[in-house]
Design an enzyme around this catalytic site. Structure first.
Site, PDB file in Angstrom:
ATOM      1  N   ASP A  35     -44.928 -90.658   6.747  1.00 41.92           N
ATOM      2  CA  ASP A  35     -44.337 -90.238   5.332  1.00 41.92           C
ATOM      3  C   ASP A  35     -44.911 -88.794   4.992  1.00 41.92           C
ATOM      4  O   ASP A  35     -46.179 -88.428   5.100  1.00 41.92           O
ATOM      5  CB  ASP A  35     -44.429 -91.301   4.039  1.00 41.92           C
ATOM      6  CG  ASP A  35     -43.923 -90.821   2.898  1.00 41.92           C
ATOM      7  OD1 ASP A  35     -42.701 -90.439   3.121  1.00 41.92           O
ATOM      8  OD2 ASP A  35     -44.044 -91.318   1.747  1.00 41.92           O
ATOM      9  N   HIS A  52     -39.733 -82.521   9.674  1.00 41.69           N
ATOM     10  CA  HIS A  52     -39.535 -83.553  10.854  1.00 41.69           C
ATOM     11  C   HIS A  52     -39.772 -83.208  12.057  1.00 41.69           C
ATOM     12  O   HIS A  52     -40.336 -83.679  12.606  1.00 41.69           O
ATOM     13  CB  HIS A  52     -38.005 -83.923  10.664  1.00 41.69           C
ATOM     14  CG  HIS A  52     -37.390 -84.565   9.451  1.00 41.69           C
ATOM     15  ND1 HIS A  52     -38.110 -85.804   8.761  1.00 41.69           N
ATOM     16  CD2 HIS A  52     -36.414 -84.317   8.533  1.00 41.69           C
ATOM     17  CE1 HIS A  52     -37.473 -86.052   7.712  1.00 41.69           C
ATOM     18  NE2 HIS A  52     -36.276 -85.174   7.400  1.00 41.69           N
ATOM     19  N   LEU A 146     -50.023 -99.370  26.712  1.00 43.47           N
ATOM     20  CA  LEU A 146     -49.810 -99.237  25.054  1.00 43.47           C
ATOM     21  C   LEU A 146     -48.138 -99.644  25.159  1.00 43.47           C
ATOM     22  O   LEU A 146     -47.087 -98.977  25.625  1.00 43.47           O
ATOM     23  CB  LEU A 146     -50.162 -97.820  24.677  1.00 43.47           C
ATOM     24  CG  LEU A 146     -49.724 -97.810  23.118  1.00 43.47           C
ATOM     25  CD1 LEU A 146     -50.587 -98.884  22.034  1.00 43.47           C
ATOM     26  CD2 LEU A 146     -49.828 -96.333  22.929  1.00 43.47           C
TER      27      LEU A 146
END
Length: 279
Positions: A35, A52, A146
Site C-alpha cells: 500500500d 505504481h 520460493l
C-alpha cells in the site's frame, strides 16, 4: 541465510540485521499488502501511475530477499476486486505494468527456481493479461524454490464464497449434496491458497491499520506488522526488520505460551492439593 550474506558486507546495516535473525524461526509464508503507491506519487506531485511504476522495484527486491533467506512462500496483494472502481486509465496502466513485470522477470524467476502462482477471480482479467499470466505460471510450474502468489482481482470474502460454491458443486456432481457437512479442513483445501501453508507474517505498508479484505481465512493466527513506509520506499532493510519483529512474538494460536502452560498446571496442582487437604 548464507545466500543473502553473500551479497552483503560486514558492517552493512543489513548484514547486522541478518546476523540477528534466527534461521530456525523464519516465517514459512509472508503475505504483504503493498500500500501507498498513490501517496508516494502525490507527495512528489506525480501522477498516481508513477507510484505504481516505482512499486515494481520493491517487488523484485522482496522476492530476491525471500529467496535468499529461504522463505517458502510469499503472497503479494497486487489487485483487489475493489480496485476496478479506480479510474479506467489507472487500471489499464496496472495491467500494462503486470505484463511488463511478467515478461521482464520470467528469466530471473526461472534462474532462481521460483514458482509463480496467481490467485483470485482470474477469469475476469483482460484476455491478454490472463494469457500472459497463464504462460508465466505454466513456465515456472516445475520450479521448487520460493512460491510467489500474486493476488490479482482478489478478495478474501470472494475467495470464501468461491470455495464454498466449489464444494457444493462437487457434492452435486457426486450426488452427495444431501449428506454434505462443511468443516474447516474442507473449506481450507478449497481455497485459492490450498497448496501452501497459512501466512505466518502479514506485512502492511503505508501505516494503514486494516486488512482490506486480504486472506481473511488464512491470517487467523498470522502476526501482523504495520510500517509507515510507503510501498515504493520498502527496502530489504524494512523486510528484515519485519522478520526480526516477528521473531520476538510469542505465537500461542489461542492457547498459552510454554511458560503460561507450565504455570497454569502448577496452579491447578496447588489447588487440587489444597482441596485434598481440606477434605
Amino acid at each position: 541465510m548464507k545466500a543473502l550474506l553473500e551479497v552483503l558486507r560486514p558492517g552493512d546495516k543489513d548484514w547486522d540485521l541478518v546476523q540477528a535473525i534466527d534461521p530456525e524461526r523464519l516465517p514459512a509464508h509472508i503475505a504483504i499488502i503493498m500500500d501507498g503507491n498513490g501517496r508516494w506519487a502525490g507527495r512528489r506531485r506525480l501522477p498516481r501511475v508513477a507510484g505504481h511504476k516505482a512499486g515494481i522495484g520493491p517487488v523484485r527486491n522482496t522476492v530476491e530477499t525471500c529467496t535468499r533467506l529461504g522463505v517458502k512462500a510469499l503472497t503479494l496483494y497486487a489487485f483487489s476486486v475493489e480496485n476496478w472502481k479506480r479510474p479506467r486509465a489507472e487500471v489499464e496502466t496496472l495491467w500494462r505494468l503486470l505484463r511488463f513485470y511478467l515478461k521482464q522477470e520470467l528469466p530471473e524467476l526461472q534462474k532462481n527456481d521460483i514458482r509463480l502462482q496467481a490467485i483470485g477471480r482470474l477469469e475476469a482479467l483482460p484476455e491478454q493479461v490472463r494469457r500472459e499470466l497463464e504462460t508465466a505460471v505454466e513456465a515456472t510450474s516445475n520450479n521448487r524454490g520460493l512460491l510467489v502468489n500474486l493476488a490479482i482481482n482478489y478478495g478474501g470474502r470472494a475467495e470464501i464464497v468461491d470455495a464454498v460454491n466449489s464444494i457444493l458443486e462437487m457434492a452435486r456432481i457426486e450426488g452427495s449434496l444431501d449428506t454434505l457437512k462443511l468443516d474447516e479442513d474442507l473449506i481450507a483445501t478449497s481455497l485459492y491458497t490450498a497448496s501452501c501453508p497459512d501466512p505466518d507474517l502479514l506485512i502492511r505498508t503505508s501505516g494503514e491499520m486494516r486488512i482490506s479484505n486480504f486472506l481473511l481465512w488464512q491470517i487467523a493466527y498470522a502476526e501482523l506488522y504495520v510500517t509507515e513506509t510507503l510501498w515504493p520506499d520498502f527496502t530489504r532493510t524494512d523486510l528484515l526488520r519485519a522478520i526480526l519483529e516477528y521473531q520476538k512474538r510469542d505465537r500461542r494460536y489461542g492457547g498459552l505460551s510454554a511458560g503460561g502452560v507450565n504455570g497454569a498446571h502448577r496452579a491447578e496442582d496447588d489447588d487440587l492439593i489444597e482441596v485434598l487437604r481440606s477434605s
